[in-house]
Design an enzyme around this catalytic site. Sequence first.
Site, PDB file in Angstrom:
ATOM      1  N   SER A 144       0.862  -1.178   0.000  1.00  0.00           N
ATOM      2  CA  SER A 144       0.000   0.000   0.000  1.00  0.00           C
ATOM      3  C   SER A 144       0.902   1.234   0.000  1.00  0.00           C
ATOM      4  O   SER A 144       2.093   1.139   0.350  1.00  0.00           O
ATOM      5  CB  SER A 144      -0.854  -0.002   1.272  1.00  0.00           C
ATOM      6  OG  SER A 144      -1.535   1.231   1.435  1.00  0.00           O
ATOM      7  N   TYR A 157      -2.519  -0.691  10.537  1.00  0.00           N
ATOM      8  CA  TYR A 157      -2.445  -0.901   9.086  1.00  0.00           C
ATOM      9  C   TYR A 157      -1.084  -0.460   8.550  1.00  0.00           C
ATOM     10  O   TYR A 157      -0.458  -1.170   7.756  1.00  0.00           O
ATOM     11  CB  TYR A 157      -3.578  -0.122   8.413  1.00  0.00           C
ATOM     12  CG  TYR A 157      -3.754  -0.420   6.935  1.00  0.00           C
ATOM     13  CD1 TYR A 157      -4.382  -1.589   6.515  1.00  0.00           C
ATOM     14  CD2 TYR A 157      -3.314   0.470   5.961  1.00  0.00           C
ATOM     15  CE1 TYR A 157      -4.560  -1.864   5.157  1.00  0.00           C
ATOM     16  CE2 TYR A 157      -3.483   0.202   4.608  1.00  0.00           C
ATOM     17  CZ  TYR A 157      -4.115  -0.961   4.206  1.00  0.00           C
ATOM     18  OH  TYR A 157      -4.292  -1.235   2.876  1.00  0.00           O
TER      19      TYR A 157
HETATM   20  N1  NAD Z   1      -8.838  -0.230  -1.409  1.00  0.00           N
HETATM   21  C1  NAD Z   1      -7.823   0.546  -1.085  1.00  0.00           C
HETATM   22  O1  NAD Z   1      -7.951   1.787  -0.976  1.00  0.00           O
HETATM   23  C2  NAD Z   1      -6.470  -0.075  -0.873  1.00  0.00           C
HETATM   24  C3  NAD Z   1      -5.326   0.748  -0.902  1.00  0.00           C
HETATM   25  C4  NAD Z   1      -4.073   0.164  -0.728  1.00  0.00           C
HETATM   26  C5  NAD Z   1      -3.952  -1.207  -0.532  1.00  0.00           C
HETATM   27  N2  NAD Z   1      -5.082  -1.988  -0.499  1.00  0.00           N
HETATM   28  C6  NAD Z   1      -4.919  -3.426  -0.285  1.00  0.00           C
HETATM   29  O2  NAD Z   1      -5.553  -4.138  -1.333  1.00  0.00           O
HETATM   30  C7  NAD Z   1      -5.784  -5.486  -0.881  1.00  0.00           C
HETATM   31  C8  NAD Z   1      -7.167  -5.934  -1.319  1.00  0.00           C
HETATM   32  O3  NAD Z   1      -8.146  -5.244  -0.559  1.00  0.00           O
HETATM   33  P1  NAD Z   1      -9.406  -4.537  -1.221  1.00  0.00           P
HETATM   34  O4  NAD Z   1      -9.149  -3.085  -1.195  1.00  0.00           O
HETATM   35  O5  NAD Z   1      -9.749  -5.201  -2.482  1.00  0.00           O
HETATM   36  O6  NAD Z   1     -10.512  -4.813  -0.086  1.00  0.00           O
HETATM   37  P2  NAD Z   1     -11.750  -5.833  -0.051  1.00  0.00           P
HETATM   38  O7  NAD Z   1     -12.263  -5.791   1.334  1.00  0.00           O
HETATM   39  O8  NAD Z   1     -12.677  -5.504  -1.155  1.00  0.00           O
HETATM   40  O9  NAD Z   1     -11.080  -7.241  -0.347  1.00  0.00           O
HETATM   41  C9  NAD Z   1     -10.316  -7.928   0.629  1.00  0.00           C
HETATM   42  C10 NAD Z   1     -10.578  -9.424   0.494  1.00  0.00           C
HETATM   43  O10 NAD Z   1      -9.780 -10.121   1.469  1.00  0.00           O
HETATM   44  C11 NAD Z   1     -10.577 -11.138   2.051  1.00  0.00           C
HETATM   45  N3  NAD Z   1     -10.067 -11.513   3.373  1.00  0.00           N
HETATM   46  C12 NAD Z   1     -10.166 -10.791   4.529  1.00  0.00           C
HETATM   47  N4  NAD Z   1      -9.620 -11.476   5.540  1.00  0.00           N
HETATM   48  C13 NAD Z   1      -9.149 -12.646   5.024  1.00  0.00           C
HETATM   49  C14 NAD Z   1      -8.472 -13.756   5.575  1.00  0.00           C
HETATM   50  N5  NAD Z   1      -8.163 -13.836   6.885  1.00  0.00           N
HETATM   51  N6  NAD Z   1      -8.142 -14.784   4.760  1.00  0.00           N
HETATM   52  C15 NAD Z   1      -8.473 -14.738   3.445  1.00  0.00           C
HETATM   53  N7  NAD Z   1      -9.117 -13.724   2.869  1.00  0.00           N
HETATM   54  C16 NAD Z   1      -9.450 -12.677   3.647  1.00  0.00           C
HETATM   55  C17 NAD Z   1     -11.972 -10.523   2.105  1.00  0.00           C
HETATM   56  O11 NAD Z   1     -12.991 -11.488   2.273  1.00  0.00           O
HETATM   57  C18 NAD Z   1     -12.041  -9.809   0.768  1.00  0.00           C
HETATM   58  O12 NAD Z   1     -12.533 -10.655  -0.237  1.00  0.00           O
HETATM   59  C19 NAD Z   1      -5.570  -5.458   0.632  1.00  0.00           C
HETATM   60  O13 NAD Z   1      -4.298  -6.023   0.936  1.00  0.00           O
HETATM   61  C20 NAD Z   1      -5.576  -3.975   0.965  1.00  0.00           C
HETATM   62  O14 NAD Z   1      -4.858  -3.683   2.132  1.00  0.00           O
HETATM   63  C21 NAD Z   1      -6.322  -1.456  -0.666  1.00  0.00           C
END
Ligand code: NAD
Length: 283
Positions: A144, A157
Site C-alpha cells: 500500500s 495498518y
Molecule cells: N482499497 C484501497 O484503498 C487499498 C489501498 C491500498 C492497498 N489496499 C490493499 O488491497 C488489498 C485488497 O483489498 P481490497 O481493497 O480489495 O478490499 P476488499 O475488502 O474488497 O477485499 C479484501 C478481500 O480479502 C478477504 N479476506 C479478509 N480477511 C481474510 C483472511 N483472513 N483470509 C483470506 N481472505 C481474507 C476478504 O474477504 C475480501 O474478499 C488489501 O491487501 C488492501 O490492504 C487497498
Amino acid sequence: MQDLQGKVAVITGGGSGLGRELALCCAARGMKLVLGDVDERGMQETLRLVEDAAPGTESATMRLDVSKLEQVQALADLCKSRFGGAHLLFNNAGVSVGGAAWENTPDDWEWVMGVNVYGVIWGVKVFTPMMIEQGEGHIVNTASAAGWLNGPNMAVYNVSKHSVVALSETLALDLRDVGANVGVTCLCPAFFPTGISESERNRPADKADTVALSEVAIKRSEMTKAAVAKGKIQASDVAEMTVKAVEANQFYVFPHRKIKQLIALRAQAADNEQTVFDSLNPQ
Ligand SMILES: NC(=O)c1ccc[n+]([C@@H]2O[C@H](COP(=O)([O-])OP(=O)(O)OC[C@H]3O[C@@H](n4cnc5c(N)ncnc54)[C@H](O)[C@@H]3O)[C@@H](O)[C@H]2O)c1
C-alpha cells in the site's frame, strides 16, 4: 513472466475488490484461477463474473484464513493436485482498522497483522519453494502507499504494510542471490474503491475486541472511508497495471503518481531530522 496463457494464478482475497479484478485480468489472459478467501460467496460471485467475461476459464476455490500457515499450505496443495503447480501468486487478502496507536486492542493488532503480514509471509513461505522447483514463477504482494507514508489513525495498518514492503524487497534480493527464476512485484496503491472500509465483516469472533474510537479517531476514520469511496483510480485499473507489471517483471507498482512525490518529500524530512513527516500536510 511474459506469457501468462495457460498458467495458474493464485489470488488470496479473490472474493472482492482488487482480488476479483485481478482474477478477471488473469482470466482475460487465458490463465487458470485458484481463489482463496474467507468469503465463499464472494469467490463464487468472482467466478460468475469470470465465466461471463472469459467462458471456460478453469478454476478452483478454497475457503481459507491466510493468517493460518496450514490453510495456506492446503491452498498450495490444491494448486498442485488440481493444476500441477502455481505460477503467479497474489498475496492480496487484507483488512484494516482505525484507532490511535496506543488505543488499539491486542485483538486489533493480532487480527490485522495476522491477515496483512502473516498472510503474506505464509504465502511466500509455501509457494516460493514450489516456484523455485518448477523453474518459473512470480509473486505479487499487495502492500500500500501506507507501506511508505504514515497517516494518523492507521498505526496497525501502516505497520502491517511497511512489513509487506520490507518482506517483498528482501524476498526479491534473496531470490536474486540464489539465481531463481522467480519474479517479485510490490504493489503500493493509495485509495481506490473496494470493500476495505468494511473490513470488520471478515473479523473472526475470537478477535472481536476492538478499539472504542475517540471523537478524533471517528473523524479520521470517516475521512479514510470517504477517500476510499472517492478514489479516482478503479480496482480494475490497479489490477491491469499490476498484471502488466508481472508481464514486464517490474518490481514496484505505484498506481497513484503522487505517492512517489510524497515518498521523496518524506526522504527530505528524514534528511532534515527535525520533525515527523505528515503526508496529509507535506511541507
Ligand atoms: N482499497 C484501497 O484503498 C487499498 C489501498 C491500498 C492497498 N489496499 C490493499 O488491497 C488489498 C485488497 O483489498 P481490497 O481493497 O480489495 O478490499 P476488499 O475488502 O474488497 O477485499 C479484501 C478481500 O480479502 C478477504 N479476506 C479478509 N480477511 C481474510 C483472511 N483472513 N483470509 C483470506 N481472505 C481474507 C476478504 O474477504 C475480501 O474478499 C488489501 O491487501 C488492501 O490492504 C487497498
